[in-house]
Design a protein around this motif. Structure first.
Motif, mmCIF file in Angstrom:
data_model
loop_
_atom_site.group_PDB
_atom_site.id
_atom_site.type_symbol
_atom_site.label_atom_id
_atom_site.label_comp_id
_atom_site.label_asym_id
_atom_site.label_seq_id
_atom_site.Cartn_x
_atom_site.Cartn_y
_atom_site.Cartn_z
ATOM 1 N N LEU A 16 0.842 -1.194 0.000
ATOM 2 C CA LEU A 16 0.000 0.000 0.000
ATOM 3 C C LEU A 16 0.876 1.242 0.000
ATOM 4 N N SER A 17 0.375 2.278 -0.653
ATOM 5 C CA SER A 17 1.045 3.566 -0.663
ATOM 6 C C SER A 17 0.285 4.501 0.273
ATOM 7 N N LEU A 18 0.935 4.913 1.357
ATOM 8 C CA LEU A 18 0.279 5.700 2.393
ATOM 9 C C LEU A 18 0.788 7.139 2.398
ATOM 10 N N GLU A 19 -0.110 8.052 2.725
ATOM 11 C CA GLU A 19 0.264 9.468 2.794
ATOM 12 C C GLU A 19 0.612 9.830 4.239
ATOM 13 N N PRO A 20 1.804 10.363 4.488
ATOM 14 C CA PRO A 20 2.182 10.737 5.847
ATOM 15 C C PRO A 20 1.248 11.814 6.402
ATOM 16 N N ASP A 21 0.985 11.750 7.705
ATOM 17 C CA ASP A 21 0.124 12.743 8.346
ATOM 18 C C ASP A 21 0.844 13.476 9.473
ATOM 19 N N LEU B 138 14.752 15.409 9.606
ATOM 20 C CA LEU B 138 13.418 15.674 9.054
ATOM 21 C C LEU B 138 12.785 14.366 8.603
ATOM 22 N N GLN B 139 11.603 14.041 9.164
ATOM 23 C CA GLN B 139 10.921 12.795 8.831
ATOM 24 C C GLN B 139 9.440 13.062 8.614
ATOM 25 N N PHE B 140 8.895 12.394 7.591
ATOM 26 C CA PHE B 140 7.453 12.406 7.372
ATOM 27 C C PHE B 140 6.932 11.025 7.764
ATOM 28 N N ILE B 141 5.937 10.989 8.647
ATOM 29 C CA ILE B 141 5.552 9.750 9.320
ATOM 30 C C ILE B 141 4.065 9.486 9.155
ATOM 31 N N VAL B 142 3.718 8.185 9.037
ATOM 32 C CA VAL B 142 2.337 7.735 9.169
ATOM 33 C C VAL B 142 2.151 7.428 10.649
ATOM 34 N N SER B 143 1.398 8.266 11.354
ATOM 35 C CA SER B 143 1.363 8.197 12.814
ATOM 36 C C SER B 143 0.650 6.969 13.352
ATOM 37 N N ASP B 144 -0.358 6.451 12.637
ATOM 38 C CA ASP B 144 -1.102 5.279 13.089
ATOM 39 C C ASP B 144 -0.413 4.023 12.576
ATOM 40 N N PRO B 145 0.198 3.213 13.455
ATOM 41 C CA PRO B 145 0.925 2.022 12.983
ATOM 42 C C PRO B 145 0.028 0.989 12.326
ATOM 43 N N GLY B 146 -1.291 1.043 12.589
ATOM 44 C CA GLY B 146 -2.200 0.065 11.992
ATOM 45 C C GLY B 146 -2.898 0.553 10.752
ATOM 46 N N GLU B 147 -2.569 1.763 10.295
ATOM 47 C CA GLU B 147 -3.254 2.300 9.118
ATOM 48 C C GLU B 147 -2.993 1.422 7.891
ATOM 49 N N GLY B 148 -4.069 1.077 7.195
ATOM 50 C CA GLY B 148 -3.957 0.302 5.961
ATOM 51 C C GLY B 148 -3.893 -1.192 6.151
ATOM 52 N N GLY C 220 2.358 -13.055 7.801
ATOM 53 C CA GLY C 220 3.799 -12.839 7.791
ATOM 54 C C GLY C 220 4.152 -11.481 8.361
ATOM 55 N N ALA C 221 5.403 -11.124 8.253
ATOM 56 C CA ALA C 221 5.854 -9.840 8.791
ATOM 57 C C ALA C 221 5.299 -8.698 7.952
ATOM 58 N N ILE C 222 4.814 -7.680 8.639
ATOM 59 C CA ILE C 222 4.365 -6.463 7.974
ATOM 60 C C ILE C 222 5.519 -5.472 7.990
ATOM 61 N N GLN D 192 4.600 6.828 1.328
ATOM 62 C CA GLN D 192 5.409 5.763 1.904
ATOM 63 C C GLN D 192 4.766 4.406 1.641
ATOM 64 N N GLN D 193 5.611 3.409 1.407
ATOM 65 C CA GLN D 193 5.154 2.067 1.072
ATOM 66 C C GLN D 193 5.118 1.171 2.310
ATOM 67 N N LYS D 194 4.032 0.409 2.436
ATOM 68 C CA LYS D 194 3.890 -0.541 3.532
ATOM 69 C C LYS D 194 3.553 -1.894 2.925
ATOM 70 N N ALA D 195 4.340 -2.927 3.244
ATOM 71 C CA ALA D 195 4.208 -4.238 2.607
ATOM 72 C C ALA D 195 3.593 -5.262 3.560
ATOM 73 N N TYR D 196 2.815 -6.196 2.978
ATOM 74 C CA TYR D 196 2.123 -7.240 3.738
ATOM 75 C C TYR D 196 2.399 -8.596 3.097
ATOM 76 N N MET D 197 2.344 -9.665 3.928
ATOM 77 C CA MET D 197 2.547 -11.016 3.422
ATOM 78 C C MET D 197 1.746 -12.003 4.257
ATOM 79 N N VAL D 198 1.101 -12.972 3.599
ATOM 80 C CA VAL D 198 0.405 -14.059 4.288
ATOM 81 C C VAL D 198 0.754 -15.378 3.611
ATOM 82 N N SER D 199 0.818 -16.435 4.407
ATOM 83 C CA SER D 199 1.007 -17.797 3.882
ATOM 84 C C SER D 199 -0.310 -18.551 4.082
ATOM 85 N N VAL D 200 -0.815 -19.175 3.006
ATOM 86 C CA VAL D 200 -2.136 -19.804 3.041
ATOM 87 C C VAL D 200 -2.014 -21.245 2.544
#
Length: 243
Positions: A45-50, A155-165, A201-203, A230-238
């Protein structure tokens, strides 16, 4: 007659031994192993820093401790007031890492080493800003610089909610796993059955964009800043059943 009986006994013994070997669990693949398929699904996912965070600071030097501290206090207060006037709240400003250290002269007198002497004092004070509005980062930085800040960074731009997306990212990752499983099942001439297990898997969290503030200090009305995405990656094993 006796030879025929012995031959029949031998055939039965061989048949029994063969039957036992063919049903031995150690030599027969488990049914589940022949009728499942394991795949890994991924998504990004591509997230916008807040939120934006950065550090500016003041370094001063003087002949005496009191002189250096007094000048540091004056300039630090000026920077804080400038940040407040530019749109920062007091709750978004924090001072840290106040330090005082002597400036030493280690010069030599001819071939003899002279005892080090104190020639002045340096004082450093840092101001950390955390603002929930990345769009004003450039204005805040320039205000601090104009008010006397002469150090800075982080200087950092951050997504403040760790669970967003996470809901969307995990759903997409599962959909990717199912798509792969359907493709492989069809290639094998089988039908895809029920989902038997899912392992998350690891996020990979978004990595903050980092920029050296001192590289951006200029005489412009506002320091040029781009927060980007900012990019956030996800993985699942099924594991799926095969029919």
């Amino acid at each position: 007659m006796r030879s025929a009986a012995m031959a029949m006994t031998l055939i039965l013994a061989v048949s029994c031994a063969y039957g036992q070997a063919s049903t031995d669990p150690a030599t027969t693949p488990a049914r589940g192993e022949r009728n499942t398929i394991s795949v890994t699904g991924e998504s990004t996912l591509s997230l916008e820093p807040d939120m934006v965070t950065f550090t500016v600071g003041v370094q001063t030097m003087a002949d005496t401790v009191n002189g250096a501290v007094s000048e540091s206090n004056r300039r630090t207060e000026a920077v804080i007031n400038a940040l407040l006037a530019a749109g920062a709240d007091r709750s978004e400003i924090q001072t840290r890492n106040f330090s005082v250290w002597p400036q030493m002269d280690y010069g030599n007198e001819g071939a003899r080493r002279r005892t080090p002497s104190i020639v002045g004092y340096q004082v450093s004070n840092e101001i950390v800003v955390r603002k929930r509005d990345p769009a004003v980062a450039g204005r805040l930085l320039q205000a601090a610089i104009d008010a006397g800040a002469n150090t800075g960074g982080g200087l950092q731009f951050i997504v403040s909610d760790p669970g967003e997306g996470d809901d969307e990212g995990l759903t997409r990752a599962y959909a990717d796993a199912r798509r792969k499983a359907l493709l492989l099942a069809e290639a094998a001439g089988r039908r895809l059955g029920a989902t038997l297990s899912i392992t998350e898997g690891a996020i990979t969290p978004p990595r903050p964009g980092v920029m050296a503030v001192e590289a951006r200090m200029s005489a412009d009305s506002s320091v040029p800043i781009e927060s980007g995405r900012q990019q956030k990656a996800y993985m699942v094993s099924v594991v799926f059943a095969l029919e």
